[in-house]
Design a protein around this motif. Structure first.
Motif, PDB file in Angstrom:
ATOM      1  N   ILE A   1       0.855  -1.191   0.000  1.00 29.46           N
ATOM      2  CA  ILE A   1       0.000   0.000   0.000  1.00 29.46           C
ATOM      3  C   ILE A   1       0.886   1.234   0.000  1.00 29.46           C
ATOM      4  O   ILE A   1       1.829   1.334   0.782  1.00 29.46           O
ATOM      5  CB  ILE A   1      -0.911   0.020   1.246  1.00 29.46           C
ATOM      6  CG1 ILE A   1      -1.860  -1.168   1.238  1.00 29.46           C
ATOM      7  CG2 ILE A   1      -1.688   1.327   1.306  1.00 29.46           C
ATOM      8  CD1 ILE A   1      -2.691  -1.288   2.484  1.00 29.46           C
TER       9      ILE A   1
ATOM     10  N   THR B   1       0.824   5.318   0.563  1.00 27.05           N
ATOM     11  CA  THR B   1      -0.009   6.344   1.194  1.00 27.05           C
ATOM     12  C   THR B   1       0.514   7.737   0.861  1.00 27.05           C
ATOM     13  O   THR B   1       1.711   7.982   0.942  1.00 27.05           O
ATOM     14  CB  THR B   1      -0.033   6.155   2.723  1.00 27.05           C
ATOM     15  OG1 THR B   1      -0.522   4.853   3.022  1.00 27.05           O
ATOM     16  CG2 THR B   1      -0.914   7.180   3.394  1.00 27.05           C
TER      17      THR B   1
ATOM     18  N   ASP C   1      -0.381  11.791   1.813  1.00 24.16           N
ATOM     19  CA  ASP C   1      -1.137  12.734   2.639  1.00 24.16           C
ATOM     20  C   ASP C   1      -1.107  14.100   1.957  1.00 24.16           C
ATOM     21  O   ASP C   1      -0.038  14.666   1.714  1.00 24.16           O
ATOM     22  CB  ASP C   1      -0.513  12.819   4.031  1.00 24.16           C
ATOM     23  CG  ASP C   1      -1.324  13.646   5.006  1.00 24.16           C
ATOM     24  OD1 ASP C   1      -2.340  14.249   4.589  1.00 24.16           O
ATOM     25  OD2 ASP C   1      -0.940  13.697   6.183  1.00 24.16           O
TER      26      ASP C   1
ATOM     27  N   LEU D   1      -3.410   2.556  -3.581  1.00 20.68           N
ATOM     28  CA  LEU D   1      -2.912   3.890  -3.261  1.00 20.68           C
ATOM     29  C   LEU D   1      -3.929   4.518  -2.322  1.00 20.68           C
ATOM     30  O   LEU D   1      -5.104   4.625  -2.657  1.00 20.68           O
ATOM     31  CB  LEU D   1      -2.759   4.736  -4.520  1.00 20.68           C
ATOM     32  CG  LEU D   1      -2.435   6.223  -4.327  1.00 20.68           C
ATOM     33  CD1 LEU D   1      -1.100   6.393  -3.609  1.00 20.68           C
ATOM     34  CD2 LEU D   1      -2.423   6.942  -5.660  1.00 20.68           C
ATOM     35  N   GLU D   2      -3.481   4.911  -1.157  1.00 17.79           N
ATOM     36  CA  GLU D   2      -4.333   5.526  -0.151  1.00 17.79           C
ATOM     37  C   GLU D   2      -4.044   7.027  -0.156  1.00 17.79           C
ATOM     38  O   GLU D   2      -2.925   7.445   0.099  1.00 17.79           O
ATOM     39  CB  GLU D   2      -4.015   4.911   1.207  1.00 17.79           C
ATOM     40  CG  GLU D   2      -4.716   5.514   2.363  1.00 17.79           C
ATOM     41  CD  GLU D   2      -4.244   4.914   3.675  1.00 17.79           C
ATOM     42  OE1 GLU D   2      -5.094   4.504   4.453  1.00 17.79           O
ATOM     43  OE2 GLU D   2      -3.016   4.883   3.906  1.00 17.79           O
ATOM     44  N   ILE D   3      -5.049   7.829  -0.480  1.00 16.39           N
ATOM     45  CA  ILE D   3      -4.892   9.277  -0.527  1.00 16.39           C
ATOM     46  C   ILE D   3      -5.640   9.865   0.660  1.00 16.39           C
ATOM     47  O   ILE D   3      -6.851   9.669   0.793  1.00 16.39           O
ATOM     48  CB  ILE D   3      -5.447   9.862  -1.840  1.00 16.39           C
ATOM     49  CG1 ILE D   3      -4.735   9.234  -3.035  1.00 16.39           C
ATOM     50  CG2 ILE D   3      -5.303  11.380  -1.848  1.00 16.39           C
ATOM     51  CD1 ILE D   3      -5.357   9.561  -4.369  1.00 16.39           C
ATOM     52  N   ILE D   4      -4.926  10.580   1.507  1.00 13.10           N
ATOM     53  CA  ILE D   4      -5.529  11.190   2.682  1.00 13.10           C
ATOM     54  C   ILE D   4      -5.813  12.653   2.365  1.00 13.10           C
ATOM     55  O   ILE D   4      -4.904  13.462   2.237  1.00 13.10           O
ATOM     56  CB  ILE D   4      -4.615  11.049   3.907  1.00 13.10           C
ATOM     57  CG1 ILE D   4      -4.373   9.573   4.190  1.00 13.10           C
ATOM     58  CG2 ILE D   4      -5.227  11.755   5.109  1.00 13.10           C
ATOM     59  CD1 ILE D   4      -3.348   9.276   5.244  1.00 13.10           C
TER      60      ILE D   4
ATOM     61  N   ASP E   1     -13.182   5.475   1.397  1.00 13.90           N
ATOM     62  CA  ASP E   1     -13.091   4.501   2.474  1.00 13.90           C
ATOM     63  C   ASP E   1     -14.381   4.575   3.300  1.00 13.90           C
ATOM     64  O   ASP E   1     -14.704   5.640   3.836  1.00 13.90           O
ATOM     65  CB  ASP E   1     -11.877   4.805   3.344  1.00 13.90           C
ATOM     66  CG  ASP E   1     -11.643   3.777   4.422  1.00 13.90           C
ATOM     67  OD1 ASP E   1     -12.466   2.849   4.556  1.00 13.90           O
ATOM     68  OD2 ASP E   1     -10.635   3.891   5.135  1.00 13.90           O
TER      69      ASP E   1
ATOM     70  N   ARG F   1     -10.519   9.645   3.454  1.00 14.17           N
ATOM     71  CA  ARG F   1      -9.543   8.794   2.779  1.00 14.17           C
ATOM     72  C   ARG F   1     -10.127   8.267   1.467  1.00 14.17           C
ATOM     73  O   ARG F   1     -11.260   7.832   1.415  1.00 14.17           O
ATOM     74  CB  ARG F   1      -9.176   7.629   3.690  1.00 14.17           C
ATOM     75  CG  ARG F   1      -7.932   6.925   3.317  1.00 14.17           C
ATOM     76  CD  ARG F   1      -7.417   6.089   4.438  1.00 14.17           C
ATOM     77  NE  ARG F   1      -8.315   4.949   4.653  1.00 14.17           N
ATOM     78  CZ  ARG F   1      -7.996   3.877   5.333  1.00 14.17           C
ATOM     79  NH1 ARG F   1      -6.822   3.782   5.894  1.00 14.17           N
ATOM     80  NH2 ARG F   1      -8.842   2.889   5.466  1.00 14.17           N
TER      81      ARG F   1
ATOM     82  N   LEU G   1      -9.395   5.597  -1.704  1.00  9.86           N
ATOM     83  CA  LEU G   1      -8.647   4.388  -2.032  1.00  9.86           C
ATOM     84  C   LEU G   1      -8.653   4.192  -3.536  1.00  9.86           C
ATOM     85  O   LEU G   1      -9.718   4.151  -4.166  1.00  9.86           O
ATOM     86  CB  LEU G   1      -9.262   3.174  -1.345  1.00  9.86           C
ATOM     87  CG  LEU G   1      -9.419   3.287   0.169  1.00  9.86           C
ATOM     88  CD1 LEU G   1     -10.167   2.078   0.712  1.00  9.86           C
ATOM     89  CD2 LEU G   1      -8.071   3.435   0.846  1.00  9.86           C
TER      90      LEU G   1
END
Length: 83
Positions: free
Chosen positions: A4, A6, A8, A38-41, A72, A78, A80
């Motif tokens: 994963i 991430t 921010d 890909l986790e975008i905060i 999410d 968040r 995804l």
């Protein structure tokens, strides 16, 4: 599940150009490294940044890099991106 990545967006949320640059860089890096997610905060806030990110991800040139995008369900701030 594979790796994963991430990202921010809090440090660059005031600059449209920086947001675009960070998103493009993260998408290309995730695709090149064959990352599964890909986790975008973007944060919860007013939702402006999240809408901006989703609009950017919907562009045809970037859309071909990933399979799907979802918010999410457990965290509104968040996004995804699945590869």
């Amino acid at each position: 599940m594979s790796e994963i990545l991430t990202v921010d967006l809090h440090p660059v949320f005031r600059s449209d150009r920086d947001i675009d640059q960070v998103l493009r860089s993260a998408l290309f890096r995730a695709a090149a490294q064959k990352v599964g997610l890909l986790e975008i905060i973007a944060g919860k806030g007013s939702g402006t940044l999240k809408r901006r990110v989703l609009a950017k991800l919907a562009q045809p040139s970037l859309k071909k890099l990933y399979r799907r995008v979802e918010s999410d369900p457990g965290n509104e701030g968040r996004i995804l991106v699945h590869f």
